[in-house]
Design an enzyme around this catalytic site. Structure first.
Site, short mmCIF file in Angstrom:
data_model
loop_
_atom_site.label_atom_id
_atom_site.label_comp_id
_atom_site.label_asym_id
_atom_site.label_seq_id
_atom_site.Cartn_x
_atom_site.Cartn_y
_atom_site.Cartn_z
N GLU A 151 4.03 -6.60 -10.31
CA GLU A 151 3.78 -7.73 -11.28
C GLU A 151 3.28 -6.77 -12.55
OE1 GLU A 151 2.56 -11.47 -10.63
OE2 GLU A 151 3.08 -12.16 -12.74
N ASN A 211 10.55 -18.35 -11.24
CA ASN A 211 9.62 -18.10 -10.41
C ASN A 211 8.41 -19.07 -10.46
OD1 ASN A 211 7.52 -16.25 -8.79
ND2 ASN A 211 6.43 -16.90 -10.59
N GLU A 212 8.20 -19.68 -9.33
CA GLU A 212 7.19 -20.96 -9.42
C GLU A 212 7.44 -21.80 -10.32
OE1 GLU A 212 3.17 -19.60 -8.75
OE2 GLU A 212 3.49 -18.70 -6.74
N TYR A 216 0.03 -17.69 0.24
CA TYR A 216 -1.11 -17.08 -0.05
C TYR A 216 -2.28 -17.67 1.00
CZ TYR A 216 0.62 -14.67 -4.16
OH TYR A 216 1.53 -13.86 -4.99
N GLU A 254 6.44 -13.92 -1.92
CA GLU A 254 5.12 -13.51 -2.41
C GLU A 254 4.20 -14.32 -1.35
OE1 GLU A 254 3.48 -14.86 -6.05
OE2 GLU A 254 5.18 -14.35 -7.18
N GLN A 264 0.30 -7.41 -3.79
CA GLN A 264 1.45 -6.67 -4.47
C GLN A 264 1.20 -5.25 -4.16
OE1 GLN A 264 1.55 -7.68 -8.55
NE2 GLN A 264 1.38 -9.99 -8.27
O1 AHR Z 1 1.03 -12.71 -7.26
C1 AHR Z 1 0.10 -13.37 -8.41
C2 AHR Z 1 0.90 -14.84 -8.71
O2 AHR Z 1 0.73 -15.62 -7.91
C3 AHR Z 1 2.19 -14.92 -9.42
O3 AHR Z 1 2.29 -14.16 -10.47
C4 AHR Z 1 2.42 -16.13 -9.08
O4 AHR Z 1 3.87 -16.12 -8.85
C5 AHR Z 1 1.70 -16.67 -8.08
O5 AHR Z 1 1.09 -17.91 -8.19
#
Ligand code: AHR
Length: 499
Positions: free
Chosen positions: A26, A172-173, A245, A301, A350
């Protein structure tokens, strides 16, 4: 008590799509600028601006795809600002990540050149939140059409042949930074955008709808209900995304990447294993609309997310890594492999200098260090496009803070050359794992065995000690007739190849 693993080597199952082992890059912190991109005039060896040692490291792990330009950045990105002479490109504020000036020096041509250098497929994330269907339609045409004004513009900017980009994310999101939409509103927007995100001759698209986070099964349900059956009967989406995450203590991240104790280790393992439940839940919803699994679950992600390293910009998400993250990567990839009937693309967040990166670089284009997660991605490259083999395991279940996870996690696959690869990890930070392994229908002949372990759980690879944690031959493995025995050190990962 040893853990017994039986790999059913004569029962190959579904193909493990190579795209499960993708990465995400990103415009965030030092991932693109001062990470992958050093610019063509840099002293750091580069090819057309892309850092050569990093490109080589990504080639080494056979990176299959790279998602770009975001993340949250994607829904604020206007692709036209990133084409044409670099000095004329607009300078914008990167409002999501540190408020820094985005020079647009890296745009479509540069990114697709990077993918060609790495030998990976690009996965472009389109702007739904602040963009329009026409803007996204034009980006696809700019990349993929052989003729017309946008193809002429592309040629004038230096690229005559269409790139034929296949993988496209539509937002995205979108429940958050991508527009704060409800599931129902986004489903409608998705249908509208996807209508104009068109196939060009010999360039069929793989459209990925913006998906849920964690266990938001309602979001998945609404997208499948509204977009799976398109107006002409076929699916309007080839993939539906999911983000997960591992954030010890939840957002905002407060726990550092290092300096943890056994409790901190166990929290990460237990949170890591939770994605198994989440995927089961999303699969069950998708199965109701799509029992033949035409639409993939795309975990675009995933990874660990800690407090930033002291003294670094909080908006840059720069964190260190230890063997704990490597075990988390192994555990997560095993889960994806176990769900490979539905999970066919995934992207570690990432690539460099951000979150659970495979590499870190010194500021100002200095030294490069590979993280332990890079080694794990290297181990798992053997599974790319191989066929999953059933693994029966009697591994103990560990419990922590009301959550459970396996003490040993293993996956296996059969490659086209008839070799079998077994990847396994010991999630216990305190005790070694004794393993006995049998391959049914085969006498095991070990052609390669590698181990990733660290005597001190908090060791990191640093610029001064770049390979403090590095994979090495796994010497203690023994073959006794049909049985393989090995002892995995506490918190370790191994990869075993059988000819
Ligand atoms: O990876 C960091 C961020 O996490 C991304 O930009 C977003 O899609 C997610 O919330």
């Amino acid at each position: 008590m040893p853990t017994h693993l039986t790999v059913h080597a004569a029962e190959p199952g579904p193909v493990i799509d190579r795209h499960i082992f993708g990465n995400f890059a990103e415009h965030l912190g030092r991932c693109i600028y001062d990470g992958l991109w050093v610019g063509p005039d840099s002293k750091v060896p580069n090819v057309r601006g892309w850092r050569s040692d990093l490109v080589a490291a990504l080639r080494q792990i056979r990176l299959p795809n790279l998602r770009w330009p975001g993340g949250c950045f994607a829904d604020d990105y206007h692709w036209r600002e990133g084409i044409g002479p670099r000095e004329k490109r607009p300078r914008r504020i990167n409002a999501h990540w540190g408020g820094v000036v985005e020079t647009n020096a890296v745009g479509t041509h540069e990114f697709l050149d990077l993918c060609e250098q790495i030998g990976c497929e690009p996965y472009l994330a389109g702007n739904v939140g602040s963009g329009s269907p026409a803007e996204l339609r034009d980006w696809v045409e700019y990349c993929n059409a052989a003729a017309g004004s946008l193809a002429d513009l592309r040629a004038a900017n230096g690229r005559r042949e269409p790139w034929k980009v296949r993988l496209w994310g539509v937002g995205n999101e979108n429940w958050g930074c991508g527009g704060n939409m409800t599931a129902e509103y986004y489903a409608n927007e998705y249908r509208r955008f996807a209508t104009y995100v068109r196939d060009f001759p010999n360039a069929p698209l793989y459209r990925v709808a913006g998906g849920a986070r964690n266990d938001d099964f309602h979001w998945t349900d609404v997208q499948m209900r509204e977009a799976f059956k398109g107006p002409i009967g076929g699916p309007m989406l080839q993939g539906l995304s999911l983000h997960y995450y591992v954030v010890p203590g939840d957002f905002p991240p407060k726990h550092p990447a290092t300096g943890y104790n056994h409790d901190g280790w166990k929290t990460v393992m237990a949170l890591g294993w939770k994605i198994d439940d989440h995927i089961r839940g999303h699969r069950a919803v998708m199965d109701r609309y799509d029992p033949a699994a035409k639409t993939a679950l795309v975990v675009d992600e995933w990874g660990s997310w800690y407090a930033v390293e002291p003294g670094t910009n909080p908006g840059f998400l720069y964190q260190q890594q230890t063997i704990r993250d490597a075990v988390l990567a192994s555990l997560t990839l095993n889960i994806f492999i176990n769900h490979c009937e539905r999970v066919r693309i995934a992207n570690l967040a990432q690539t460099v200098n951000v979150l659970q990166a495979v590499a870190l670089t010194e500021e100002g284009g200095g030294r490069l260090v590979l993280t332990p997660t890079w080694d794990v991605m290297g181990f798992y490259a053997a599974h790319q496009d191989a066929r999953r083999l059933p693994v029966h395991s009697d591994a103990a279940t560990l419990k922590h803070e009301g959550m459970t996870y396996p003490a040993v996690s293993a996956t296996a696959s059969l490659a086209a050359d008839n070799s079998v690869t077994v990847t396994l990890c010991n999630t216990d930070p305190a005790a070694p794992a004794e393993i006995t392994l049998a391959l049914t229908g085969r006498t095991p002949v070990v052609s390669e065995a590698r181990l990733l372990a660290s005597a001190d759980l908090n060791t990191c690879n640093t610029f001064d000690h770049p390979r403090a944690i590095a994979s090495r031959p796994f010497d203690s493995i023994r073959v006794n007739g049909t049985q393989v025995t090995a002892t995995l050190p506490p918190g370790a990962i191994a990869s075993l190849r059988f000819a």
